[in-house]
Scaffold this motif. Structure first.
Motif, PDB file in Angstrom:
ATOM      1  N   THR A 133      -0.063 -18.391  30.694  1.00  0.00           N
ATOM      2  CA  THR A 133      -0.778 -18.126  31.945  1.00  0.00           C
ATOM      3  C   THR A 133      -0.519 -16.711  32.425  1.00  0.00           C
ATOM      4  N   ARG A 134       0.738 -16.264  32.366  1.00  0.00           N
ATOM      5  CA  ARG A 134       1.075 -14.908  32.804  1.00  0.00           C
ATOM      6  C   ARG A 134       0.352 -13.855  31.962  1.00  0.00           C
ATOM      7  N   VAL A 135       0.290 -14.065  30.666  1.00  0.00           N
ATOM      8  CA  VAL A 135      -0.422 -13.141  29.778  1.00  0.00           C
ATOM      9  C   VAL A 135      -1.911 -13.142  30.118  1.00  0.00           C
ATOM     10  N   ALA A 136      -2.477 -14.310  30.336  1.00  0.00           N
ATOM     11  CA  ALA A 136      -3.905 -14.411  30.655  1.00  0.00           C
ATOM     12  C   ALA A 136      -4.236 -13.732  31.981  1.00  0.00           C
ATOM     13  N   VAL A 137      -3.398 -13.899  32.982  1.00  0.00           N
ATOM     14  CA  VAL A 137      -3.632 -13.249  34.270  1.00  0.00           C
ATOM     15  C   VAL A 137      -3.583 -11.740  34.111  1.00  0.00           C
ATOM     16  N   TRP A 138      -2.606 -11.251  33.372  1.00  0.00           N
ATOM     17  CA  TRP A 138      -2.483  -9.808  33.133  1.00  0.00           C
ATOM     18  C   TRP A 138      -3.714  -9.282  32.408  1.00  0.00           C
ATOM     19  N   LEU A 139      -4.139  -9.994  31.351  1.00  0.00           N
ATOM     20  CA  LEU A 139      -5.298  -9.564  30.577  1.00  0.00           C
ATOM     21  C   LEU A 139      -6.572  -9.612  31.420  1.00  0.00           C
ATOM     22  N   ASN A 140      -6.728 -10.648  32.218  1.00  0.00           N
ATOM     23  CA  ASN A 140      -7.893 -10.762  33.096  1.00  0.00           C
ATOM     24  C   ASN A 140      -7.938  -9.596  34.081  1.00  0.00           C
ATOM     25  N   ASP A 141      -6.797  -9.206  34.598  1.00  0.00           N
ATOM     26  CA  ASP A 141      -6.744  -8.042  35.500  1.00  0.00           C
ATOM     27  C   ASP A 141      -7.212  -6.779  34.787  1.00  0.00           C
ATOM     28  N   ARG A 142      -6.775  -6.587  33.554  1.00  0.00           N
ATOM     29  CA  ARG A 142      -7.214  -5.409  32.779  1.00  0.00           C
ATOM     30  C   ARG A 142      -8.718  -5.446  32.556  1.00  0.00           C
ATOM     31  N   MET A 143      -9.238  -6.628  32.233  1.00  0.00           N
ATOM     32  CA  MET A 143     -10.669  -6.782  31.997  1.00  0.00           C
ATOM     33  C   MET A 143     -11.474  -6.514  33.275  1.00  0.00           C
ATOM     34  N   LYS A 144     -10.958  -6.982  34.400  1.00  0.00           N
ATOM     35  CA  LYS A 144     -11.648  -6.758  35.686  1.00  0.00           C
ATOM     36  C   LYS A 144     -11.736  -5.264  36.009  1.00  0.00           C
ATOM     37  N   LYS A 145     -10.680  -4.525  35.733  1.00  0.00           N
ATOM     38  CA  LYS A 145     -10.689  -3.083  35.992  1.00  0.00           C
ATOM     39  C   LYS A 145     -11.769  -2.390  35.177  1.00  0.00           C
ATOM     40  N   ILE A 146     -11.910  -2.782  33.924  1.00  0.00           N
ATOM     41  CA  ILE A 146     -12.948  -2.192  33.086  1.00  0.00           C
ATOM     42  C   ILE A 146     -14.323  -2.613  33.592  1.00  0.00           C
ATOM     43  N   ALA A 147     -14.460  -3.866  33.974  1.00  0.00           N
ATOM     44  CA  ALA A 147     -15.746  -4.353  34.500  1.00  0.00           C
ATOM     45  C   ALA A 147     -16.137  -3.603  35.771  1.00  0.00           C
ATOM     46  N   GLN A 148     -15.164  -3.313  36.613  1.00  0.00           N
ATOM     47  CA  GLN A 148     -15.445  -2.603  37.862  1.00  0.00           C
ATOM     48  C   GLN A 148     -15.832  -1.149  37.608  1.00  0.00           C
ATOM     49  N   SER A 149     -15.371  -0.588  36.515  1.00  0.00           N
ATOM     50  CA  SER A 149     -15.679   0.810  36.230  1.00  0.00           C
ATOM     51  C   SER A 149     -17.117   0.991  35.732  1.00  0.00           C
ATOM     52  N   ASN A 150     -17.715  -0.068  35.213  1.00  0.00           N
ATOM     53  CA  ASN A 150     -19.103   0.000  34.760  1.00  0.00           C
ATOM     54  C   ASN A 150     -19.718  -1.391  34.851  1.00  0.00           C
ATOM     55  N   SER A 151     -20.501  -1.614  35.886  1.00  0.00           N
ATOM     56  CA  SER A 151     -21.070  -2.939  36.137  1.00  0.00           C
ATOM     57  C   SER A 151     -22.136  -3.341  35.123  1.00  0.00           C
ATOM     58  N   ARG A 152     -22.565  -2.437  34.275  1.00  0.00           N
ATOM     59  CA  ARG A 152     -23.599  -2.746  33.282  1.00  0.00           C
ATOM     60  C   ARG A 152     -23.042  -3.333  31.990  1.00  0.00           C
ATOM     61  N   LEU A 153     -21.726  -3.331  31.846  1.00  0.00           N
ATOM     62  CA  LEU A 153     -21.125  -3.854  30.621  1.00  0.00           C
ATOM     63  C   LEU A 153     -21.227  -5.372  30.569  1.00  0.00           C
ATOM     64  N   SER A 154     -21.542  -5.906  29.384  1.00  0.00           N
ATOM     65  CA  SER A 154     -21.540  -7.356  29.178  1.00  0.00           C
ATOM     66  C   SER A 154     -20.093  -7.834  29.042  1.00  0.00           C
ATOM     67  N   SER A 155     -19.897  -9.130  29.107  1.00  0.00           N
ATOM     68  CA  SER A 155     -18.552  -9.689  28.913  1.00  0.00           C
ATOM     69  C   SER A 155     -18.002  -9.294  27.548  1.00  0.00           C
ATOM     70  N   ARG A 156     -18.861  -9.307  26.552  1.00  0.00           N
ATOM     71  CA  ARG A 156     -18.427  -8.928  25.199  1.00  0.00           C
ATOM     72  C   ARG A 156     -17.996  -7.463  25.162  1.00  0.00           C
ATOM     73  N   GLN A 157     -18.764  -6.590  25.786  1.00  0.00           N
ATOM     74  CA  GLN A 157     -18.408  -5.176  25.814  1.00  0.00           C
ATOM     75  C   GLN A 157     -17.107  -4.955  26.580  1.00  0.00           C
ATOM     76  N   ILE A 158     -16.924  -5.686  27.661  1.00  0.00           N
ATOM     77  CA  ILE A 158     -15.675  -5.591  28.428  1.00  0.00           C
ATOM     78  C   ILE A 158     -14.499  -6.009  27.554  1.00  0.00           C
ATOM     79  N   ALA A 159     -14.672  -7.104  26.817  1.00  0.00           N
ATOM     80  CA  ALA A 159     -13.602  -7.580  25.938  1.00  0.00           C
ATOM     81  C   ALA A 159     -13.273  -6.546  24.864  1.00  0.00           C
TER      82      ALA A 159
END
Length: 85
Positions: free
Chosen positions: A29-55
């Motif tokens: 769970t701790r790893v997933a929360v950390w990874l989700n936070d990293r993914m959210k930061k990338i998503a916020q930097s470019n709202s046009r990215l798909s989930s796959r591109q964010i990953a």
């Protein structure tokens, strides 16, 4: 040694994912929360990215971080060897 796998449901970018692993549920769970936070930061930097591109972008950033740390570790180990001589 305990051969049972831990099963945890985690969230990435609002989607639920069942995860099985050898680690404790708290660790997964701790790893997933950390990874989700990293993914959210990338998503916020470019709202046009798909989930796959964010990953993929997240994976690229993590790989870059890892390779930098690996190089730093090797350099540090070389310094330790030099001082031990």
């Amino acid at each position: 040694m305990d051969d049972r796998q831990t099963k945890v449901t985690v969230e990435f970018l609002g989607e639920q994912y069942p995860i099985k692993g050898d680690a404790e549920a708290e660790r997964i769970t701790r790893v997933a929360v950390w990874l989700n936070d990293r993914m959210k930061k990338i998503a916020q930097s470019n709202s046009r990215l798909s989930s796959r591109q964010i990953a993929i972008m997240t994976a690229m950033n993590l790989a870059d971080d890892y390779l930098k740390l690996e190089a730093d570790y090797r350099a540090l180990m070389e310094m330790v060897k030099q001082q031990a001589r």
